[in-house]
Enzyme design. Sequence first.
Site, PDB file in Angstrom:
ATOM      1  CD  GLU A 195      -2.227   1.634   2.738  1.00 52.40           C
ATOM      2  OE1 GLU A 195      -2.155   2.609   3.251  1.00 52.40           O
ATOM      3  OE2 GLU A 195      -2.525   0.541   3.408  1.00 52.40           O
TER       4      GLU A 195
ATOM      5  CB  THR B  71      -4.156   7.985   3.142  1.00 56.97           C
ATOM      6  OG1 THR B  71      -3.164   7.412   3.844  1.00 56.97           O
ATOM      7  CG2 THR B  71      -4.757   9.145   4.216  1.00 56.97           C
TER       8      THR B  71
ATOM      9  CE  LYS C 106      -5.886   1.831   8.035  1.00 57.15           C
ATOM     10  NZ  LYS C 106      -5.588   2.860   7.234  1.00 57.15           N
TER      11      LYS C 106
END
Length: 207
Positions: free
Chosen positions: A40, A69, A128
């Site tokens: 990521e 993000t 998450k």
Amino acid sequence: MDLAEQLVRHRLMAIIRGSDPAACERTAEVLVGAGVRLLEVSLISTDAFGVLTRITDSLGDEACIGAGTVLSAEDAKNAGAAGARFAVTPAASDGVAAAVELGMPVLAGAMTPSEVLAAHRSGAAAVKLFPAESLGPRYLKALGDPFPDVGLVPVGGVDLSDVPRYLAAGALAVGVGSPLAGDAPHGGDLAALRERAGQFLAAVGSR
């Protein structure tokens, strides 16, 4: 791309977040060379979309690379254009719905039971659990009882000693940033990064 299947298969997602684009790219190269297959790239990194474009071009056949993000619809669109195969959010955001609409699997951030349920219902491939450092494996295990069909991935302060405890508690995988990447995305020690990658891969059973 089935993100949940990739998480179950590899069990380790490395998070790259840095101030030096070239160092972020070298970090990705070292991680993939060491055997890490899920990456990521956080969009708060300097030139994040450029980094994503370059590493997906060079490493996309060897690793599954996503954008982290992702907060807005524009983030999701730009991440997809840069080659990201999945999106990660820290919380509920416009980026979740936009990524789902684009056909990009989402690892959506949540903390409370209500947020976990909302993330699941939004179409997230997995949830998450963030910030995991404040919650711990027992909390993740407790969430698994009312939400047996929701895949949970702890992220945030997950260090090497935490990995087996989270996996034993039912996590699909673990997401690890600075405890794995260290200072490498800022131009730091790549040899130390390679060693840590081996240790984390061993902890998840990939070595």
